[in-house]
Design a protein around this motif. Structure first.
Motif, PDB file in Angstrom:
ATOM      1  N   SER A  69      -0.975   5.597   0.237  1.00 23.50           N
ATOM      2  CA  SER A  69      -2.079   5.128   1.073  1.00 23.50           C
ATOM      3  C   SER A  69      -3.401   5.602   0.494  1.00 23.50           C
ATOM      4  N   ALA A  71      -6.928   7.402   0.916  1.00 18.41           N
ATOM      5  CA  ALA A  71      -7.561   8.373   1.822  1.00 18.41           C
ATOM      6  C   ALA A  71      -8.883   7.764   2.269  1.00 18.41           C
ATOM      7  N   LEU A  72      -9.310   7.975   3.348  1.00 18.50           N
ATOM      8  CA  LEU A  72      -8.950   8.945   4.343  1.00 18.50           C
ATOM      9  C   LEU A  72      -8.197   8.289   5.485  1.00 18.50           C
ATOM     10  N   ILE A  75      -4.185   8.127   5.445  1.00 19.28           N
ATOM     11  CA  ILE A  75      -3.317   9.300   5.281  1.00 19.28           C
ATOM     12  C   ILE A  75      -2.366   9.486   6.459  1.00 19.28           C
ATOM     13  N   GLN A  79       1.635   9.065   6.031  1.00 15.03           N
ATOM     14  CA  GLN A  79       2.538  10.180   6.325  1.00 15.03           C
ATOM     15  C   GLN A  79       3.579   9.776   7.366  1.00 15.03           C
ATOM     16  N   HIS A  89       5.541  10.483   0.617  1.00  8.25           N
ATOM     17  CA  HIS A  89       4.228   9.877   0.814  1.00  8.25           C
ATOM     18  C   HIS A  89       3.228  10.562  -0.105  1.00  8.25           C
ATOM     19  N   PHE A  91      -1.066   9.938  -1.680  1.00  9.03           N
ATOM     20  CA  PHE A  91      -2.283   9.186  -1.402  1.00  9.03           C
ATOM     21  C   PHE A  91      -3.220   9.228  -2.589  1.00  9.03           C
ATOM     22  N   GLU A  93      -7.451   9.092  -3.557  1.00 11.27           N
ATOM     23  CA  GLU A  93      -8.702   9.468  -2.907  1.00 11.27           C
ATOM     24  C   GLU A  93      -9.872   9.181  -3.823  1.00 11.27           C
ATOM     25  N   GLU A 117      -2.159   1.247   5.221  1.00 10.66           N
ATOM     26  CA  GLU A 117      -3.550   1.540   5.560  1.00 10.66           C
ATOM     27  C   GLU A 117      -3.716   1.343   7.062  1.00 10.66           C
TER      28      GLU A 117
END
Length: 192
Positions: A69, A71-72, A75, A79, A89, A91, A93, A117
């Motif tokens: 996924s 961030a932010l 997340i 998870q 999982h 991510f 960023e 997302e």
């Protein structure tokens, strides 16, 4: 077919969130704000687990080794979907304005991913995440989001795209904002 506010009302009642269900029932403009309410539900861990579990059930038919996924906003969703699917999982960023794989996370060639997302409007951050997976030799098997507000301009990610809620969100030029909305201070959403 029920609209997004009806779906959220039903889910809020099911999750024993009567305040949210009442607010959605009373608010005639609920469609404009439904996605904000849906995302506020994620602050409650038990509710986040249920909402993301519903998304995971829609994604279960797609093969994956890992959930990824951006961030932010993604997340929590990543998870919880990963937990529900029993998958790892990771991510991506932002680094200097662009998404990047960091923190020692690795993508193996041929590793299968589901990208998740919270909200997709144009799909830019999801597409960036897909590009990162593919640049490392990974395979994206599906994209899942809680709220798809892309409307008629639905993004083509080159794989199945599923959501819990689809909604059209009106956009207004600065000089065309309806009076009821003009009274509400503008807030910049997301992590951009």
């Amino acid at each position: 077919m029920r609209g997004p506010s009806a779906i959220l009302r039903a889910k809020a009642r099911h999750l024993h969130e009567p305040r949210i269900a009442r607010a959605l029932s009373k608010n005639r403009r609920a469609a404009r704000w439904a996605f904000r309410v849906a995302l506020r539900l994620l602050q409650h861990t038990e509710i986040a687990t249920k909402i993301c579990g519903w998304l995971a059930e829609k994604l279960r038919k797609f093969d994956c080794d890992t959930v990824i996924s951006p961030a932010l906003g993604g997340i929590i969703v990543g998870q919880e979907v990963g937990r529900s699917l029993g998958k790892r999982h990771i991510f991506v960023e932002k680094v200097e304005g662009k998404l990047a794989l960091r923190r020692g996370f690795q993508i193996s060639p041929k590793e299968r991913f589901i990208v998740v997302e919270d909200v997709v409007t144009r799909g830019g951050r999801v597409q960036e995440t897909i590009d990162i997976v593919r640049s490392h030799g990974g395979i994206v098997t599906a994209v899942g989001v809680i709220v798809d507000r892309s409307g008629e301009t639905k993004p083509n990610f080159g794989c199945p795209f599923v959501s819990l809620i689809e909604m059209d969100v009106e956009a207004f030029a600065a000089d065309k904002v309806p009076p009821d909305l003009a009274k509400i201070p503008a807030v910049k959403p997301g992590s951009k």
